[in-house]
Design a protein around this motif. Structure first.
Motif, PDB file in Angstrom:
ATOM      1  N   LYS A 251     -22.632   6.862 -23.897  1.00 47.55           N
ATOM      2  CA  LYS A 251     -22.720   6.899 -22.527  1.00 47.55           C
ATOM      3  C   LYS A 251     -21.404   6.986 -21.720  1.00 47.55           C
ATOM      4  O   LYS A 251     -21.432   7.646 -20.843  1.00 47.55           O
ATOM      5  CB  LYS A 251     -23.776   6.221 -22.169  1.00 47.55           C
ATOM      6  CG  LYS A 251     -25.203   6.204 -22.375  1.00 47.55           C
ATOM      7  CD  LYS A 251     -25.830   7.539 -22.143  1.00 47.55           C
ATOM      8  CE  LYS A 251     -27.011   7.645 -22.857  1.00 47.55           C
ATOM      9  NZ  LYS A 251     -27.388   8.926 -22.973  1.00 47.55           N
ATOM     10  N   VAL A 252     -20.564   6.274 -22.148  1.00 45.30           N
ATOM     11  CA  VAL A 252     -19.131   6.117 -21.570  1.00 45.30           C
ATOM     12  C   VAL A 252     -18.049   6.176 -22.823  1.00 45.30           C
ATOM     13  O   VAL A 252     -18.243   5.461 -23.545  1.00 45.30           O
ATOM     14  CB  VAL A 252     -19.202   4.762 -20.854  1.00 45.30           C
ATOM     15  CG1 VAL A 252     -17.757   4.732 -20.372  1.00 45.30           C
ATOM     16  CG2 VAL A 252     -19.904   4.656 -19.691  1.00 45.30           C
ATOM     17  N   ILE A 253     -17.220   7.304 -22.530  1.00 45.45           N
ATOM     18  CA  ILE A 253     -16.430   7.422 -23.672  1.00 45.45           C
ATOM     19  C   ILE A 253     -14.841   7.027 -23.082  1.00 45.45           C
ATOM     20  O   ILE A 253     -14.564   7.785 -21.977  1.00 45.45           O
ATOM     21  CB  ILE A 253     -16.286   8.764 -24.209  1.00 45.45           C
ATOM     22  CG1 ILE A 253     -17.473   9.078 -25.004  1.00 45.45           C
ATOM     23  CG2 ILE A 253     -14.955   9.231 -25.108  1.00 45.45           C
ATOM     24  CD1 ILE A 253     -17.844  10.658 -25.387  1.00 45.45           C
ATOM     25  N   VAL A 254     -14.010   6.095 -23.476  1.00 42.06           N
ATOM     26  CA  VAL A 254     -12.783   5.913 -22.800  1.00 42.06           C
ATOM     27  C   VAL A 254     -11.656   6.589 -23.524  1.00 42.06           C
ATOM     28  O   VAL A 254     -11.789   6.494 -24.684  1.00 42.06           O
ATOM     29  CB  VAL A 254     -12.521   4.270 -22.733  1.00 42.06           C
ATOM     30  CG1 VAL A 254     -11.120   3.865 -22.481  1.00 42.06           C
ATOM     31  CG2 VAL A 254     -13.479   3.629 -21.768  1.00 42.06           C
ATOM     32  N   VAL A 255     -10.828   7.066 -22.741  1.00 49.75           N
ATOM     33  CA  VAL A 255      -9.543   7.767 -23.473  1.00 49.75           C
ATOM     34  C   VAL A 255      -8.419   7.263 -22.903  1.00 49.75           C
ATOM     35  O   VAL A 255      -8.392   7.150 -21.635  1.00 49.75           O
ATOM     36  CB  VAL A 255      -9.730   9.198 -23.310  1.00 49.75           C
ATOM     37  CG1 VAL A 255      -9.944   9.796 -22.014  1.00 49.75           C
ATOM     38  CG2 VAL A 255      -8.687   9.805 -24.283  1.00 49.75           C
ATOM     39  N   GLY A 256      -7.478   6.926 -23.749  1.00 50.10           N
ATOM     40  CA  GLY A 256      -6.125   6.368 -23.110  1.00 50.10           C
ATOM     41  C   GLY A 256      -5.325   7.512 -22.886  1.00 50.10           C
ATOM     42  O   GLY A 256      -5.013   8.296 -23.870  1.00 50.10           O
ATOM     43  N   VAL A 257      -4.547   7.780 -21.806  1.00 50.57           N
ATOM     44  CA  VAL A 257      -3.564   8.869 -21.449  1.00 50.57           C
ATOM     45  C   VAL A 257      -2.437   8.056 -21.029  1.00 50.57           C
ATOM     46  O   VAL A 257      -2.348   7.074 -20.367  1.00 50.57           O
ATOM     47  CB  VAL A 257      -4.142   9.647 -20.678  1.00 50.57           C
ATOM     48  CG1 VAL A 257      -5.326  10.502 -21.418  1.00 50.57           C
ATOM     49  CG2 VAL A 257      -4.398   9.271 -19.214  1.00 50.57           C
ATOM     50  N   ASP A 258      -1.223   8.528 -21.594  1.00 49.17           N
ATOM     51  CA  ASP A 258       0.114   8.053 -21.088  1.00 49.17           C
ATOM     52  C   ASP A 258       1.229   9.370 -20.601  1.00 49.17           C
ATOM     53  O   ASP A 258       2.209   9.156 -20.475  1.00 49.17           O
ATOM     54  CB  ASP A 258       0.722   7.022 -21.899  1.00 49.17           C
ATOM     55  CG  ASP A 258       0.955   7.865 -23.417  1.00 49.17           C
ATOM     56  OD1 ASP A 258       0.867   9.007 -23.614  1.00 49.17           O
ATOM     57  OD2 ASP A 258       1.503   6.906 -24.352  1.00 49.17           O
ATOM     58  N   GLY A 259       0.548  10.367 -20.777  1.00 45.57           N
ATOM     59  CA  GLY A 259       1.495  11.623 -20.470  1.00 45.57           C
ATOM     60  C   GLY A 259       1.931  12.365 -22.057  1.00 45.57           C
ATOM     61  O   GLY A 259       2.598  13.306 -21.915  1.00 45.57           O
TER      62      GLY A 259
END
Length: 153
Positions: free
Chosen positions: A17-25
């Motif tokens: 239901k919730v997908i976390v994605v880490g971004v840093d560019g």
């Protein structure tokens, strides 16, 4: 007699239901965001895009505008994501939120996934050579064993 296991919320029965994605560019984090966006669309899940702003005490002590720089990166990431979402709006829609946390990327993603009640975490593979020996954020998240973790090359 069956033993009761306490948990905060149920996982794995109806899809994430919730997908976390880490971004840093970085290129790998943007590929991870694209992958997670497709997964969120197919699962009708909320995509929680997380940028962890590094805390650089040494840079701040030397007078470097660290907070302004990381705020600018966060603003650029939001603009990039909004633009990408707008380009595909007529094809498909993804519900997404952008969150910033401060600190070490690993601890920041742990906090984010806990607070947002993540069902899955997606990260890009580390682009730093030394992480193959010491361990990347992705490897540390997998070892934490708290959520399914997808590492996108």
């Amino acid at each position: 007699m069956m033993e009761k296991h306490a948990h905060q919320f149920e996982r794995g029965t109806d899809g994430p239901k919730v997908i976390v994605v880490g971004v840093d560019g970085s290129e790998s984090s943007l590929r991870a965001a694209a992958y997670a966006g497709g997964l969120a669309r197919r699962q009708r899940a909320l995509l929680a895009v997380v940028y962890v702003q590094p805390v650089m005490a040494a840079g701040a002590a030397l007078g470097a505008p660290v907070a302004e720089t990381t705020d600018a990166i966060a603003a650029d990431l939001v603009a990039y994501i909004r633009d990408a979402a707008e380009r595909v709006r007529d094809i498909f829609e993804v519900r997404w939120e952008f969150h910033t946390f401060h600190g070490d990327p690993y601890k920041g993603l742990l906090t984010a996934a806990d607070e947002l009640k993540a069902d899955a975490v997606v990260v890009g593979a580390s682009e730093q050579a030394g992480h193959r020996i010491v361990g990347s954020v992705a490897v540390r998240l997998v070892k934490a064993g708290r959520w399914p973790v997808t590492v996108v090359p």
